[in-house]
Design an enzyme around this catalytic site. Sequence first.
Site, PDB file in Angstrom:
ATOM      1  N   SER A  12       0.835  -1.183   0.000  1.00  0.00           N
ATOM      2  CA  SER A  12       0.000   0.000   0.000  1.00  0.00           C
ATOM      3  C   SER A  12       0.881   1.247   0.000  1.00  0.00           C
ATOM      4  O   SER A  12       2.090   1.172   0.238  1.00  0.00           O
ATOM      5  CB  SER A  12      -0.913   0.002   1.233  1.00  0.00           C
ATOM      6  OG  SER A  12      -0.142   0.001   2.413  1.00  0.00           O
ATOM      7  N   ILE A  18      -2.904   9.219  -6.447  1.00  0.00           N
ATOM      8  CA  ILE A  18      -2.301  10.243  -7.311  1.00  0.00           C
ATOM      9  C   ILE A  18      -2.275   9.765  -8.757  1.00  0.00           C
ATOM     10  O   ILE A  18      -2.499  10.551  -9.684  1.00  0.00           O
ATOM     11  CB  ILE A  18      -0.875  10.577  -6.829  1.00  0.00           C
ATOM     12  CG1 ILE A  18      -0.926  11.177  -5.423  1.00  0.00           C
ATOM     13  CG2 ILE A  18      -0.196  11.550  -7.789  1.00  0.00           C
ATOM     14  CD1 ILE A  18      -1.719  12.470  -5.317  1.00  0.00           C
ATOM     15  N   GLY A 348      -9.133  20.023  14.731  1.00  0.00           N
ATOM     16  CA  GLY A 348      -8.809  18.856  15.537  1.00  0.00           C
ATOM     17  C   GLY A 348      -9.886  18.622  16.579  1.00  0.00           C
ATOM     18  O   GLY A 348     -10.833  19.401  16.698  1.00  0.00           O
ATOM     19  N   CYS A 375     -11.332  26.115  11.963  1.00  0.00           N
ATOM     20  CA  CYS A 375     -12.227  25.272  12.746  1.00  0.00           C
ATOM     21  C   CYS A 375     -11.882  25.361  14.239  1.00  0.00           C
ATOM     22  O   CYS A 375     -12.219  26.343  14.883  1.00  0.00           O
ATOM     23  CB  CYS A 375     -12.181  23.837  12.225  1.00  0.00           C
ATOM     24  SG  CYS A 375     -13.539  22.798  12.833  1.00  0.00           S
ATOM     25  N   HIS A 497     -13.809  25.126   6.798  1.00  0.00           N
ATOM     26  CA  HIS A 497     -12.520  24.646   6.293  1.00  0.00           C
ATOM     27  C   HIS A 497     -12.336  25.103   4.846  1.00  0.00           C
ATOM     28  O   HIS A 497     -12.680  24.367   3.914  1.00  0.00           O
ATOM     29  CB  HIS A 497     -12.458  23.114   6.346  1.00  0.00           C
ATOM     30  CG  HIS A 497     -12.387  22.536   7.711  1.00  0.00           C
ATOM     31  ND1 HIS A 497     -11.189  22.212   8.333  1.00  0.00           N
ATOM     32  CD2 HIS A 497     -13.359  22.218   8.606  1.00  0.00           C
ATOM     33  CE1 HIS A 497     -11.425  21.715   9.529  1.00  0.00           C
ATOM     34  NE2 HIS A 497     -12.743  21.699   9.720  1.00  0.00           N
ATOM     35  N   GLU A 499      -9.818  25.109   3.047  1.00  0.00           N
ATOM     36  CA  GLU A 499      -8.882  24.259   2.298  1.00  0.00           C
ATOM     37  C   GLU A 499      -9.578  23.157   1.522  1.00  0.00           C
ATOM     38  O   GLU A 499      -9.051  22.653   0.524  1.00  0.00           O
ATOM     39  CB  GLU A 499      -7.843  23.643   3.237  1.00  0.00           C
ATOM     40  CG  GLU A 499      -8.373  22.705   4.294  1.00  0.00           C
ATOM     41  CD  GLU A 499      -8.789  23.413   5.580  1.00  0.00           C
ATOM     42  OE1 GLU A 499      -9.015  22.713   6.579  1.00  0.00           O
ATOM     43  OE2 GLU A 499      -8.899  24.650   5.572  1.00  0.00           O
TER      44      GLU A 499
END
Length: 525
Positions: A12, A18, A348, A375, A497, A499
Site C-alpha cells: 500500500s 495520485i 482537531g 475550525c 474549512h 482548504e
Amino acid sequence: MKYVVVTGGVMSGLGKGITTASIGRILKNRGYSVTAVKIDPYLNIDAGTMNPAQHGEVFVLKDGGEVDLDLGNYERFLDINLTSDHNITTGKVYQTVIEKERRGDYLGATVQIIPHITDQIKEFIRKAAENSNGNGTAEICLVEVGGTVGDIESMPFLEAVRQMAGELNKKDIVLVHVTLVPEDNMGDHKTKPTQHSVKVLRELGLHPDIIVGRSETVMNSSTKRKISDFCDVSQKAVISAATAKDIYEVPMEMEKEGLADVIRDFLGLEERPVKNDWYRIVSREYTKRASVAIVTKYGVEDVYISIKEALKHAGRSLSTEVDIYWVDAESYEESELRDVDGILIPGGFGPRGIEGKIRAIKYARENNIPFLGLCLGFQLAVVEFCRSVLGWENAISEEMGEGKHVIAILPEQEDVTDLGGTMRLGNCTVDLKDNTMIKKLYGSDTVVERHRHRYEVNPEYIGDIEKSGLVFSGSSGPRMESCEIPEKDFFLATQFHPEFKSTPTHPSPPYIGFVEACANRRKGE
C-alpha cells in the site's frame, strides 16, 4: 460510460490515488468529462470516526460525506465536486445488502457474496458514474480499488470488476495496475514484485491492460520490455512513474510516457485538442518565499494534506514558495515561532495540546504575526481573546472541560450519541460583513464553504467579545463563521474549512490573504 479501473499490488502507499487523479487530469486536459470513485475495503461506513493519526485526513465533501483523503486529490486535480456516492466502503455495501434482506427484497433467497454483494458493488459504481458533479453523466469514470491485490478485504470488489469487464464492451473498460519496481544497490530496477503482483491479479480473472511501475527513478526501455514480456502487456503500456518533486508534476510526467495515447487507444476515444492551462498554473516559478508554522498535536503530515495543498495553491498564485514547519503543540518552545512569517492553527478534536495552541495564538496576536485559524483554530482564537483581552481566565470550549464556555455544543446535538452523525458537515452558505478583511478577500457578500465541527461560539458572549475588538466578520444565521482583528496586519480565523475547496486553478481566498501577508512580513524585515 467508459471506465478506467486502477488497482494496486505489492504494497500500500504506492500512489494509486495520485495515479488515478493524474489519469483523470490527462483526460480532462483533452476535453473529456471525468468523474471518480474511490473504493475503500474497510468495514467502516465512512472515514468519519477513524483516528486521523492512523488513517490520515478525513476529507469532507459538499454533501457532508466524510471520506478518504484520495477524494480530496480527485477534487483538486479534476476541479470537480464529488458526493458520498463516490466513496464506496465494505461497510456501506454490506449495510445496504442487509437492509435489503431485512425488507425482503431478495424474496427469501440465501444472501451471498456472489451475486448479492458483487451486484451491489456494481450498482454503487454505476450510480456514482452517473452522478457527475451535478452536471449529468460523465464520459469517463475512474474507479480506484483501495488496498492491494491479494488482500482478503478486496476480493469482492475485484470480483465485481471482473464481472463488469465481462458485461461491458471491450472498448468501455481499461484496467490499470500500479505496482512497485524497486532498485537494488547497483541502481538496477527489479521486476519480480511486479511479476508476482500481476500473477495474483490474473488468478482472480483480471488481466491488466496498463502497468504503472512506481520507482524512485525512471525505468529504462529494457526494464519495460522485461515487464512487458513477463506480464503479457504491450511495452508502450508499461508506464514509468518515478517519484516526482511535486504531485502536480505527475500528470506531466505521465504525458511524457505516452499514457494518454495508450488509454485513448484502449477506450477508442476520439482525438481532441490538448489544453495546457492547468500545467502552466502548477509549474509557475517562485520568486518569493514565506515560512509558516503549523501547530499540531497529531505529528502526522497526512492529517493535514488539504492544508498543505491549499498553502501550495495560494503560493503558486502569488509566486511564493511556502516552507512549512511542523510545531508540536504539547512541547514546543516559543523560540520556534520567533523566526516564522506566519502561524496556522488547524482543526482537531479533544483537549490534548489545546493550551499549546492557545499560547501560539497569543504569540501571533501580541507580536502581529500573520495568523490563520481553522475550525478548532477559530474556536481557540475566541478563547484566547476572551482570556487575554476580556480577562476571562477560565474561558474554554465546552469540549475541553469546565469553565466559562465561550464555545458551546450545538443545541441540536446535545442528545445525540451516534458519533457518526453528531457534526455539522458539508456545504453551508456564509454571509460576510461589510468592511471586513474576509469580504475583501472573497469579493462577495456570501460564500459557500464546508464544515466539520460540533461546537460553536456561544451567542451569550458575542456582544461583549465584539465590543472588545474581535470582529465576527462572517455568519450563518445565529452561528459565527469567521473572526478577525482589524488593527492587525492579518489575523483571521474561520469556523469552516476553506482548504477543502481549494484547487490549483481556484486557490482559497483566506489562504491567498494569509500567504500574501506572510510574504509581505518577510519582505519588510
